[in-house]
Design an enzyme around this catalytic site. Structure first.
Site, PDB file in Angstrom:
ATOM      1  N   GLU A 186       0.828  -1.217   0.000  1.00 43.32           N
ATOM      2  CA  GLU A 186       0.000   0.000   0.000  1.00 43.32           C
ATOM      3  C   GLU A 186       0.860   1.264   0.000  1.00 43.32           C
ATOM      4  OE1 GLU A 186      -1.881  -0.621   3.741  1.00 43.32           O
ATOM      5  OE2 GLU A 186      -2.951  -2.408   3.091  1.00 43.32           O
ATOM      6  N   CYS A 214      -1.808  34.427   8.522  1.00 41.55           N
ATOM      7  CA  CYS A 214      -1.524  35.025   9.825  1.00 41.55           C
ATOM      8  C   CYS A 214      -1.266  33.970  10.888  1.00 41.55           C
ATOM      9  CB  CYS A 214      -2.677  35.930  10.227  1.00 41.55           C
ATOM     10  SG  CYS A 214      -3.030  37.104   8.927  1.00 41.55           S
TER      11      CYS A 214
HETATM   12  C1  PLP Z   1      -1.151   6.083   5.001  1.00 46.79           C
HETATM   13  C2  PLP Z   1      -1.221   4.621   4.798  1.00 46.79           C
HETATM   14  C3  PLP Z   1      -0.478   4.027   3.785  1.00 46.79           C
HETATM   15  C4  PLP Z   1       0.463   4.787   2.892  1.00 46.79           C
HETATM   16  O1  PLP Z   1       1.519   5.386   3.547  1.00 46.79           O
HETATM   17  P1  PLP Z   1       2.742   5.975   2.699  1.00 46.79           P
HETATM   18  O2  PLP Z   1       3.719   6.376   3.704  1.00 46.79           O
HETATM   19  O3  PLP Z   1       2.222   7.126   1.904  1.00 46.79           O
HETATM   20  O4  PLP Z   1       3.228   4.877   1.813  1.00 46.79           O
HETATM   21  C5  PLP Z   1      -0.621   2.670   3.591  1.00 46.79           C
HETATM   22  N1  PLP Z   1      -1.441   1.924   4.371  1.00 46.79           N
HETATM   23  C6  PLP Z   1      -2.177   2.464   5.354  1.00 46.79           C
HETATM   24  C7  PLP Z   1      -3.053   1.609   6.167  1.00 46.79           C
HETATM   25  C8  PLP Z   1      -2.082   3.833   5.607  1.00 46.79           C
HETATM   26  O5  PLP Z   1      -2.781   4.365   6.605  1.00 46.79           O
END
Ligand code: PLP
Length: 432
Positions: free
Chosen positions: A287, A356
Site C-alpha cells: 500500500e 496570519c
Molecule cells: C497512510 C497509509 C499508507 C500509505 O503510507 P505511505 O507512507 O504514503 O506509503 C498505507 N497503508 C495504510 C493503512 C495507511 O494508513
C-alpha cells in the site's frame, strides 16, 4: 528518480518548462509528472513480479482523478480510507474490486457503500468494527471480506506523527491478541476471513524496520493461513522517499554519494522481503502512497515581496500552509528552487506564506539564491500529502493542478473560484 530537472537554467517537468505553466495557469500551482508516477509504480510492481501481488496505491497521498486514472490504467489497486475515496476511485475509472478499505472509524454508511461496491477487503482495526461489519453485511445479505490489521509493535524509525505500528498508536490490534480475534471473527456468519494486514508507519527510509516487522508476524500469519484459508497478506505502505536537496533537484551526481548507497529502492526492498514473503504462498498486497506520488509533484509559487529585517531575509510567496501544510505540521523539509537558475551568492532566507500564523513558513534560514518580486519558486517533492491536505483557511481558494505527459500538459483540477468557498453557507433567516 523523477522528471523535474533543469534544462539550461530553466526547470522542466518532462518536456514542459514549469515557468510556462506558471504563466499560463497562475500560482499557487501543483504540477505532476505522469512519467514519474508511472515509473515509480512500475519499479515496485516489477521488483515484486516473482510474487503473486497487488500494489494498492494509498490514495490519501494524492487523490486527483487524473493521478488515480494514470495508476488504474497501469493495473493499480487502491488503499482507501473513506467512502469518499471509494467514490473518487469509481469516478476515476478504477476498480472497486481492487480496493482495500482501511481506517479506525468506518461508519455504517461507509461499510454499506463499500460492501455494495464490492471492495476486495475491509482492513479491520478493532473488534467492535468486526461486529459492525458483520451486522451490516447480514442486513444486506452479503458476506464481507475482511483482514485484521496487526499492530506488530515495532518502531518504524520515523517522525512520531507518522509512526503507526506501536502500542502507543490507535491503529490495528495488538500482535498478542490477533489469534483470539480471528477465532471470534470466524464465528461471525457474514464475514469471510480473507487476509491479514499490517502497516508500521510512513516515510521509512531503510528496509530493516519492514524486515523486522515481517519476520515478527510471519509465523502468526502462516498459522492463520493454515487455519482460516487466508488468501492475502498486506504488508502496508510507508516506503520513504528522498527529500534530499541534490536528488530532489534531479542531480545525477547524487547517485554517486554515500547517501545513495543506503537509499531504499524497490529492488532492495524486494530483495530483502521476497525470500520471507514467498514461502507462505499468500498473495502479497502493498500500500505505497508517498513512494509513488511524492516526488511526482511540485508546488509552484510566485514571490510577492522580499522583506529584510535586522536579522532576517523573508521571501514572502503566494503559496501558504493552506496549500502545503507538511512543513508546519511535521517540520517537513521541501527543497526549494527558483524556476530560473541564476548564478551569484546565496542568502539565508525564510520562505513564508501570507497567512496570519507564525507556522506559515516553508523553511528557515536556508541559503537560497537571491530572488525578487515576480520570480517563481518551486517546492519539490510535494506530490504526496500536498494538495490533499489543502484547506481554504484565510478564504484562500484551493490551488489548480496540472498533469504533464512528455510535451503535453492539461489542467487536472481548475483553480477554485473564490465564491465556491462559501457556496454552502448562508446568512440565517433571523439575521436578515
Ligand atoms: C497512510 C497509509 C499508507 C500509505 O503510507 P505511505 O507512507 O504514503 O506509503 C498505507 N497503508 C495504510 C493503512 C495507511 O494508513
Amino acid at each position: 528518480m523523477h522528471d523535474f530537472r533543469f534544462v539550461g537554467n530553466k526547470l522542466f517537468c518532462e518536456g514542459v518548462s514549469v515557468g510556462s505553466l506558471a504563466k499560463k495557469f497562475g500560482t499557487p500551482l501543483y504540477v505532476y509528472s505522469q512519467h514519474t508516477l508511472t515509473d515509480h509504480f512500475q519499479k515496485l510492481d516489477r521488483a515484486l513480479a516473482p510474487l503473486d501481488h497487488l500494489v494498492c496505491f494509498a490514495m490519501k497521498s494524492n487523490s486527483n482523478l487524473s493521478v488515480l486514472r494514470v495508476l488504474a490504467n497501469l493495473g493499480s489497486g487502491f488503499d482507501i480510507v473513506s467512502a469518499g475515496e471509494l467514490q473518487r476511485v469509481i469516478a476515476a475509472g478504477g476498480d472497486p474490486c481492487k480496493c482495500v478499505f482501511a481506517g479506525v472509524g468506518k461508519t455504517v454508511a461507509e461499510i454499506e457503500f463499500a460492501l455494495k461496491a464490492g471492495v476486495y477487503s475491509f482492513n479491520v482495526e478493532s473488534e467492535p468494527e468486526l461486529q459492525r461489519i458483520n451486522q451490516v453485511a447480514a442486513k444486506l445479505k452479503k458476506i464481507a471480506p475482511i483482514a485484521v490489521r496487526i499492530n506488530p509493535n515495532v518502531a518504524a524509525k520515523t517522525h512520531a506523527k507518522i509512526t503507526t505500528g506501536t502500542y502507543e498508536n490507535k491503529f490495528g490490534i495488538a500482535f498478542e491478541e490477533i489469534e483470539g480475534v480471528y477465532a471470534r471473527a470466524a464465528k461471525l456468519k457474514n464475514l469471510r476471513l480473507r487476509g491479514v494486514q499490517m502497516h508500521i508507519g510512513s516515510q521509512i527510509t531503510e528496509t530493516t524496520p519492514f524486515e523486522l516487522a515481517v519476520k515478527k508476524v510471519l509465523p502468526l500469519v502462516t498459522r492463520l493461513k493454515a487455519k482460516y484459508a487466508l488468501e492475502f497478506f498486506s504488508i502496508g505502505g510507508g516506503l520513504g522517499i528522498v527529500y534530499d536537496p541534490m536528488l530532489a533537484s534531479g542531480d545525477p551526481a547524487w547517485w554517486q554519494t554515500a547517501a545513495a548507497k543506503n537509499i531504499l529502492t524497490p529492488q532492495k526492498y524486494a530483495d530483502r522481503l521476497m525470500p520471507l514473503l514467498k514461502p507462505p504462498g499468500l498473495k502479497i498486497l502493498l500500500e505505497p502512497g508517498r513512494f509513488i506520488s511524492g516526488n511526482a509533484g511540485i508546488l509552484v509559487t510566485r514571490v510577492e515581496y522580499v522583506k529584510r529585517t535586522g536579522k532576517k531575509n523573508f521571501v514572502i510567496v503566494d503559496a501558504a500552509m493552506n496549500d502545503l501544510i507538511r512543513p508546519a505540521f511535521y517540520d517537513a523539509y521541501h527543497e526549494i528552487v527558483p524556476l530560473t537558475k541564476k548564478g551569484g551568492a546565496t542568502l539565508k532566507s525564510d520562505v513564508v506564506g501570507p497567512i496570519c500564523e507564525s507556522s506559515d513558513s516553508f523553511c528557515k534560514d536556508r541559503p537560497l539564491p537571491k530572488v525578487g518580486e515576480g520570480d517563481h519558486l518551486a517546492l519539490l517533492s510535494a506530490g504526496a500529502y500536498g494538495f490533499v491536505m489543502a484547506s481554504t483557511y484565510n478564504a484562500r481558494p484551493l490551488a489548480a493542478e496540472v498533469l504533464v505527459n512528455g510535451k503535453k500538459f492539461a489542467v487536472c483540477r481548475e483553480r477554485q473560484p473564490v465564491k465556491e468557498i462559501w457556496a454552502g453557507e448562508k446568512v440565517v433567516a433571523w439575521l436578515k
